[in-house]
Design an enzyme around this catalytic site. Sequence first.
Site, PDB file in Angstrom:
ATOM      1  N   GLU A 150     -78.433 119.625 -29.588  1.00 29.57           N
ATOM      2  CA  GLU A 150     -77.115 119.340 -29.011  1.00 29.57           C
ATOM      3  C   GLU A 150     -76.820 120.152 -27.757  1.00 29.57           C
ATOM      4  O   GLU A 150     -76.064 119.719 -26.890  1.00 29.57           O
ATOM      5  CB  GLU A 150     -76.017 119.562 -30.057  1.00 29.57           C
ATOM      6  CG  GLU A 150     -75.984 118.511 -31.164  1.00 29.57           C
ATOM      7  CD  GLU A 150     -76.914 118.839 -32.320  1.00 29.57           C
ATOM      8  OE1 GLU A 150     -77.721 119.786 -32.192  1.00 29.57           O
ATOM      9  OE2 GLU A 150     -76.842 118.155 -33.354  1.00 29.57           O
TER      10      GLU A 150
ATOM     11  N   PHE B 154     -70.141 121.156 -47.066  1.00 36.09           N
ATOM     12  CA  PHE B 154     -71.416 121.051 -46.370  1.00 36.09           C
ATOM     13  C   PHE B 154     -71.203 120.679 -44.902  1.00 36.09           C
ATOM     14  O   PHE B 154     -70.479 119.736 -44.599  1.00 36.09           O
ATOM     15  CB  PHE B 154     -72.303 120.010 -47.058  1.00 36.09           C
ATOM     16  CG  PHE B 154     -73.626 119.819 -46.367  1.00 36.09           C
ATOM     17  CD1 PHE B 154     -74.556 120.845 -46.330  1.00 36.09           C
ATOM     18  CD2 PHE B 154     -73.930 118.622 -45.745  1.00 36.09           C
ATOM     19  CE1 PHE B 154     -75.761 120.679 -45.672  1.00 36.09           C
ATOM     20  CE2 PHE B 154     -75.140 118.440 -45.097  1.00 36.09           C
ATOM     21  CZ  PHE B 154     -76.054 119.480 -45.062  1.00 36.09           C
ATOM     22  N   GLN B 155     -71.804 121.430 -44.019  1.00 38.35           N
ATOM     23  CA  GLN B 155     -71.730 121.218 -42.567  1.00 38.35           C
ATOM     24  C   GLN B 155     -70.306 121.208 -42.026  1.00 38.35           C
ATOM     25  O   GLN B 155     -69.995 120.498 -41.078  1.00 38.35           O
ATOM     26  CB  GLN B 155     -72.470 119.932 -42.162  1.00 38.35           C
ATOM     27  CG  GLN B 155     -73.984 120.061 -42.352  1.00 38.35           C
ATOM     28  CD  GLN B 155     -74.779 118.989 -41.633  1.00 38.35           C
ATOM     29  OE1 GLN B 155     -74.326 117.867 -41.452  1.00 38.35           O
ATOM     30  NE2 GLN B 155     -75.992 119.340 -41.219  1.00 38.35           N
TER      31      GLN B 155
ATOM     32  N   LYS C 220     -64.640 112.587 -40.517  1.00 39.98           N
ATOM     33  CA  LYS C 220     -65.419 111.387 -40.841  1.00 39.98           C
ATOM     34  C   LYS C 220     -64.542 110.217 -41.276  1.00 39.98           C
ATOM     35  O   LYS C 220     -64.708 109.090 -40.809  1.00 39.98           O
ATOM     36  CB  LYS C 220     -66.421 111.721 -41.945  1.00 39.98           C
ATOM     37  CG  LYS C 220     -67.306 110.547 -42.322  1.00 39.98           C
ATOM     38  CD  LYS C 220     -68.253 110.902 -43.460  1.00 39.98           C
ATOM     39  CE  LYS C 220     -69.193 109.719 -43.730  1.00 39.98           C
ATOM     40  NZ  LYS C 220     -70.099 109.970 -44.850  1.00 39.98           N
TER      41      LYS C 220
ATOM     42  N   MET D 211     -86.224 138.124 -13.691  1.00 34.21           N
ATOM     43  CA  MET D 211     -85.050 138.864 -13.251  1.00 34.21           C
ATOM     44  C   MET D 211     -84.863 140.116 -14.109  1.00 34.21           C
ATOM     45  O   MET D 211     -84.474 141.176 -13.614  1.00 34.21           O
ATOM     46  CB  MET D 211     -83.812 137.961 -13.313  1.00 34.21           C
ATOM     47  CG  MET D 211     -82.591 138.538 -12.629  1.00 34.21           C
ATOM     48  SD  MET D 211     -82.866 138.886 -10.877  1.00 34.21           S
ATOM     49  CE  MET D 211     -82.374 137.343 -10.105  1.00 34.21           C
TER      50      MET D 211
END
Lengths: 206, 563
Positions: free
Chosen positions: B51, B113-114, B163, B471
């Site tokens: 993502e 969950f999640q 959802k 760097m």
Amino acid sequence: MSTTTTSGSRSRQNHTVHTVVAIVEDKPGVLMRVSSLFRRRGFNIESLTVGPTEERGLSRMTIVVDGESAPVEQVEKQLYKLIDVVKVSDLSQEDVVARELALIKVRCNNVNRHELLDIANVFRADIVDMATNSIILQVVGDEDKVDGLIKMCEPYGIRELSRTGRMAMVRGAKSTNVHDKEPEQIAKIHASQGRRVAGELPFSSD
Amino acid sequence: MVRMTGSQILLECLRREGIDTIFGYPGGVVLPLYDTLPEFPELRHILVRHEQGAAHMADGYARASGRIGVCLGTSGPGATNLVTGICTAWMDSTPMLVLTGNVSRTLLGKDGFQEADITGITHSITKHNYLVMKAEDIALAVREAVHIATTGRPGPVHIDIPKDVFQESAEFEWPEQINLRGYKPNTEGHPGMIRRAAELIDQAKKPIIISGHGVIWGDAHNELVELAEKAQIPVITTFLGIGGFPESHTLSYGWLGMHGMFYANRAADNADLVIGVGMRFDDRAMGRFSGFNPGVKIIHIDIDPAEIGKNFPTTVPIVGDAKNVLPRLAAQVHPQSRTEWIKWIDNERELHPSLHIRETRRLLPQYVMRSIYEETEGNATIVTGVGQHQMFAGQHYFYERPRQLISSGGLGTMGFELPGAIGAQVATPDAEVWAICGDGSFQMTLHELAVLVDERLPVKMAIFNNGYLGMVRQWQELFYDRNFVSVAVTQPDFVKLADAYGIRALRVNTKAEVHDAIRIAREYDGPILIDFQVDQEENVWPMVPAGASLSETIEAPEAELAR
């Protein structure tokens, strides 16, 4: 009740505090957005009070911020960046009525109760609860008055203390409300979203 | 009115907002949305591999096109993976719409969950965010979100949808009008302030314009040229402002800052008037604030009032859109020649050329970058990661138009180059897009190579491979007494890696091969990767050491030049 003139900016314990009023949308999360902004930018909040305003859907926050930690102009500008913040007023240079309410539960007995009642009388505090070994005093006033009463109660033993923090309002006709400047078209949109428009308010908004 | 599901309403709103591409990744709670996606064939969904890549792609898309970028993730880890990309967009003011799913309403707050409190997480890195609890509220949220993201100072706006809200039906009504009483960006600029600014410019002997990202977002590059030419004011840009003023212009003096041109830093530090346009006087650009050009007067033009006076006291603040303010300012200033001041800067440039590439047999990264510039004739879109290669890309390519250099300037997000380039290529299919990659930076998001194959995107990747986090190595060498800790990176064989993805790749070890390799890449019509084995210990110069002021800019030490 004290009627001395108070300015929104004052020195307390050798540091300057500013009083900022924010009119915000009454939406979930708005308090977190505001408080989190202060944390993120390193502005120290001395007190913050929130409650409804004269207009449905808007809340009023009175924020007392430590002037050393933040230039008040940055506080104002950063608050304005929040979409839910509708109006910000810095009351620091204004002539304001500033009040705070405190509930103080003080230990007492039959012998010294009358002393506490005398003290309450001097500070125009109300006795809102009384038991055999404690009383609750309710006092309204500026911070110095509340501090003074607390100091007087300390020798008796303060069992519990709850202070609201400062609320403030500009004296005179000047106001921090947001609805009286709305053009008709915008007022219509607000009306369609269930907000009352200026004409329907339960008071005159000057 | 029509009855539609939450998913349908969301996608219909995106369609009506003119959105054509979503960079996303499916997962449990967004399945109802994905189920509906085929009903909207005009919305192109690009499946990413992580993502973070989705957010960077949406960001690259927006920076290349000026249009809002859209990314999508599922709840929990999907949403938290977006965070780095959202913050990258936030710091660089990219208009972006971030969509996430969340667990069903009844499970919110139950640590199911999640589940992640993603609106709680993103509120300080978005311009605004929404948790939409009813399908009927989706349309207004999308309308407001797109409006907020694309107006004023642009930025990412996040919408989180549980959802069951995707599944719920509601009457769909397109909100024709929106009005946010807490959001009224001032775009015009105060006439009195503009007048005062014009007076200051007329009086100034040594004015300089510092042009920032806001000139690019505000599409004000032509207006800037007009002002600079009329009043003969030299222009330097910030790193993100590169391209906002053509670098071939006689009044262009490169960009300032930590690795900016010596003469640009000198000019900023010796000016009697700084005109900051669409920039925020960031520490990387200005050096130590207290050490910057004492006594200088500052005109600050920015659309975000909170930027004014944040880091420097401003003599004349102008809150407004550069596109509106600059022409009015140009109309009021009087033409001048300022030959003396311009000669002074020209002289500085002759004494300290900064961009000279020394003759050596070694394969210098500067040489590679300059060769890409020469071969592409300055026409490519350059997307970089973060590190030495990013600075070389800023220094040794010369930019003529806005949106030509795309880079994570504010947050400095390593791994931006590949997904950023993918987004840019999707937004501008006809452009020649080069991802300038560091070997460390590239490894942070290299999984997005698969997207190049899926979507047949002809991105050219140039890895500046020095085997180090360059760097970091430079800082350890200069400021930590050459105590090199955790800085040499083990790498895969990038050529084989590309091959494993089905992507053509070349390796370049010597100077002699550079131009040929770039030519091959340009002629090839698919994605291609070139692994440039550049000098391992080359440093970026000039440099303003951390905590120093612009007047303390140092050039490359003699010893290094002799290598």
